[in-house]
Design a protein around this motif. Structure first.
Motif, PDB file in Angstrom:
ATOM      1  N   ALA A 119       8.519   4.887   3.427  1.00 61.65           N
ATOM      2  CA  ALA A 119       8.499   3.854   2.384  1.00 61.65           C
ATOM      3  C   ALA A 119       9.179   4.277   1.084  1.00 61.65           C
ATOM      4  CB  ALA A 119       7.053   3.454   2.088  1.00 61.65           C
ATOM      5  N   ASN A 120       9.711   5.491   1.054  1.00 64.78           N
ATOM      6  CA  ASN A 120      10.424   6.004  -0.116  1.00 64.78           C
ATOM      7  C   ASN A 120       9.548   6.069  -1.365  1.00 64.78           C
ATOM      8  OD1 ASN A 120      12.769   7.128  -1.270  1.00 64.78           O
ATOM      9  ND2 ASN A 120      13.366   5.157  -2.152  1.00 64.78           N
ATOM     10  N   CYS A 121       8.259   6.355  -1.161  1.00 64.68           N
ATOM     11  CA  CYS A 121       7.357   6.528  -2.294  1.00 64.68           C
ATOM     12  C   CYS A 121       6.154   7.345  -1.847  1.00 64.68           C
ATOM     13  CB  CYS A 121       6.898   5.186  -2.859  1.00 64.68           C
ATOM     14  SG  CYS A 121       5.873   4.212  -1.732  1.00 64.68           S
ATOM     15  N   LEU A 122       5.397   7.873  -2.804  1.00 67.79           N
ATOM     16  CA  LEU A 122       4.200   8.636  -2.484  1.00 67.79           C
ATOM     17  C   LEU A 122       3.085   7.698  -2.017  1.00 67.79           C
ATOM     18  CD1 LEU A 122       4.152  11.098  -5.538  1.00 67.79           C
ATOM     19  CD2 LEU A 122       5.099  11.514  -3.260  1.00 67.79           C
ATOM     20  N   THR A 123       2.103   8.242  -1.333  1.00 71.39           N
ATOM     21  CA  THR A 123       0.991   7.437  -0.829  1.00 71.39           C
ATOM     22  C   THR A 123       0.291   6.688  -1.957  1.00 71.39           C
ATOM     23  OG1 THR A 123       0.620   8.995   0.992  1.00 71.39           O
ATOM     24  CG2 THR A 123      -1.192   7.505   0.441  1.00 71.39           C
ATOM     25  N   GLU A 124       0.048   7.368  -3.073  1.00 74.73           N
ATOM     26  CA  GLU A 124      -0.624   6.752  -4.216  1.00 74.73           C
ATOM     27  C   GLU A 124       0.199   5.596  -4.769  1.00 74.73           C
ATOM     28  OE1 GLU A 124      -3.516   6.098  -7.169  1.00 74.73           O
ATOM     29  OE2 GLU A 124      -3.581   7.347  -5.366  1.00 74.73           O
TER      30      GLU A 124
END
Length: 317
Positions: A119-124
């Motif tokens: 998703a090209n982002c951190l889990t948070e």
């Protein structure tokens, strides 16, 4: 049934067919929309009542699913199935609503490494983006389910600490999500791990509905499903002909085959509401249409049946 009772197994399970989303997204050769609809129609005739029909990701991310709107609209004639769709963001959620979807599945990774890859982002950061999606869903009376990919192991970070899963479930609860799919996205889970993890989650979050999304990468999916059954799990995802796999995970392979899962449940005396013979026939047709299967025992050996008993042959002098 007494045997099931003594083993503490459920008598009825619910299977969600995910081939139209998870199965098709792994296919590199374009599957025409009319072929997708033909497969969905064939699946609808088996008695399957739940299906993850597509994903409203950006068409450039997974080009195989660029016809999401057309697939959903044309599938509306199959009124006996509850459809859900994977949505990654508000834009995807709005597209899904406009197409007629009544249930979302949120996209989330247990680890930051897989989240960045997927998703090209951190889990948070991904979870922080769920608020507007849920708000939009509430406005249009659309149900929302959560998911945790690589819940049992990540190819980049290894085994995911239980504390990490605990925190994610807590966040989901705070947002009003009442069901979560636990995904063994690369088939890294083992039966003991599934039993202990699911047991912990069921104990600490007794009102949450957990489902299992199992991949058969290392041949343990059916054993893992049995471990989940022993902890009272009654909701499972599977894919016809064992198709599937995440394009953003190294070494990912297909889901547990729907026909294998149904066969195993039926052999143990559990109800699925699915006609196994029709499901196997559908799997054969899907294999012919797609050109391969992802690993299916039912397509290799078929269900158990008795053969004619051998007769004594005349002994040669």
């Amino acid at each position: 049934m007494s045997t099931l009772s003594s083993m503490n197994l459920p008598s009825k399970v619910v299977i969600c067919e995910v081939a139209p989303r998870d199965g098709f997204q792994a296919e590199k050769v374009w599957i025409p929309t009319e072929v997708k609809i033909a497969i969905i129609k064939k699946l609808a005739q088996t008695g399957i009542q739940s299906m993850e029909i597509t994903s409203f990701v950006h068409p450039k991310a997974i080009s195989q699913l660029k016809d999401a709107e057309d697939v959903v609209r044309q599938a509306q004639e199959f009124t006996g199935i509850k459809f859900r769709a994977l949505v990654p963001n508000v834009r995807g959620a709005q597209r899904a609503i406009d197409a007629g979807i009544k249930k979302f599945k949120l996209m989330l990774s247990a680890t930051d490494s897989h989240s960045i890859s997927n998703a090209n982002c951190l889990t948070e950061e991904a979870m922080n983006g769920f608020g507007p999606i849920i708000e939009l869903a509430d406005k249009h009376r659309v149900k929302v389910g959560g998911s945790i990919s690589v819940a049992f192991g990540c190819p980049f970070e290894g085994i995911v600490p239980l504390e990490r899963i605990d925190q994610i479930v807590e966040r989901y609860i705070s947002m009003g999500v009442a069901e979560i799919s636990l995904a063994d996205s690369t088939g890294m889970a083992n039966p003991r791990q599934v039993y202990e993890t699911v047991g912990y989650l069921k104990k600490h979050f007794p009102t949450m509905i957990f489902s299992m999304h199992l991949h058969n990468t290392r041949g343990l999916a059916l054993a893992n499903a049995f471990s989940a059954l022993q902890q009272g799990i009654t909701h499972f995802d599977s894919s016809i002909a064992g198709l599937g796999g995440c394009p953003y995970l190294p070494g990912a392979s297909g889901n547990i085959a729907s026909e294998d899962l149904v066969h195993a449940f039926h052999e143990m005396g559990m109800e699925t509401g699915i006609n196994l013979d029709l499901l196997i026939n559908a799997a054969k047709e899907v294999k012919e249409l797609i050109g391969h299967d992802g690993g299916s025992y039912m397509l290799q050996a078929g269900p158990f049946s008795l053969h004619e008993k051998p007769k004594c042959q005349e002994k040669l002098g």
